[in-house]
Write an enzyme that holds these catalytic residues in place. Structure first.
Site: not given
Length: 230
Positions: A133, A156
């Site tokens: 990501s 995350y």
């Protein structure tokens, strides 16, 4: 025929990736934790379901044994499975919260790669795609023009930074395997509360890396527009 295994493919980006790769002519093995959802998803896109929980050693080993028994080899491994983890005041995060995210998003990639690498090495042109990501990029999360700079997701983001670095290091060590990381961008999934572009758009970078040839890149983090900065 190219044989491809996609983890976390019972829904969302993983399922769309599986569908697109079936359309591209791959024999797709759809990996998911939930047998009912996984079988339904595999049937919908023309894939074969293989149960796998990337956070469980025995499950991963059983999945690799299943593929060894049925297909005998693997050409492409897409490490897509991941979790968001706890979101909220950072002072409330515990070691257990961090451990849970890293065990799926980072250690899970190591588990699966370790188990499936012998099968990948039976391929003439083995490929590994790790779904990372832009939230793991220092450059993007500090660029006010990028959506990544508008969010604070410590667990995350840290896990995805680790995924990208793991990718570059594996690419360096595994000279016989193309190892890259894909950034789907902000995609409208359960992760984002439905915000972002479609899963069809999000899957583009994953599919592109899963279909590279023997002269393709390795050790890169890319989105659908090209290589991303650290």
């Amino acid at each position: 025929m190219t044989t491809t295994f996609v983890t976390g493919a019972g829904r969302s980006l993983g399922l769309e990736t599986a569908r697109r790769l079936v359309e591209a002519g791959h024999t797709v093995l759809l990996g998911a934790r939930d047998p009912e959802r996984g079988r339904a998803a595999a049937g919908a896109v023309g894939a074969r379901f293989v149960r796998i929980d990337v956070a469980d050693d025995a499950s991963v080993e059983a999945a690799a044994a299943d593929v060894a028994a049925h297909e005998g080899a693997l050409d492409v491994l897409v490490n897509n499975a991941g979790i968001h983890g706890r979101v909220g005041p950072v002072e409330e995060y515990t070691a257990a919260d961090v451990r849970a995210v890293l065990d799926v998003n980072v250690v899970g990639i190591v588990r699966v790669t370790h188990a499936f690498l012998p099968l990948l090495r039976r391929s003439a042109h083995p490929v590994i795609v790790n779904v990372s990501s832009g939230m793991g990029s220092f450059g993007l999360t500090h660029d006010p023009e990028r959506i990544e700079s508008q969010y604070s997701l410590p667990l995350y983001a840290a896990s995805k930074a680790a995924v990208t670095m793991l990718t570059t290091q594996y690419a360096r060590e595994l000279a016989d395997v193309k190892v890259n990381a894909a950034d789907p961008g902000q995609t409208a999934t359960d992760f984002t509360g439905g915000l972002g572009h479609s899963v069809e758009v999000g899957a583009e970078s994953i599919v592109a890396l899963a279909t590279i040839g023997p002269d393709g890149p390795t050790g890169r983090l890319v989105d659908r527009s090209g290589t991303l900065p650290w």
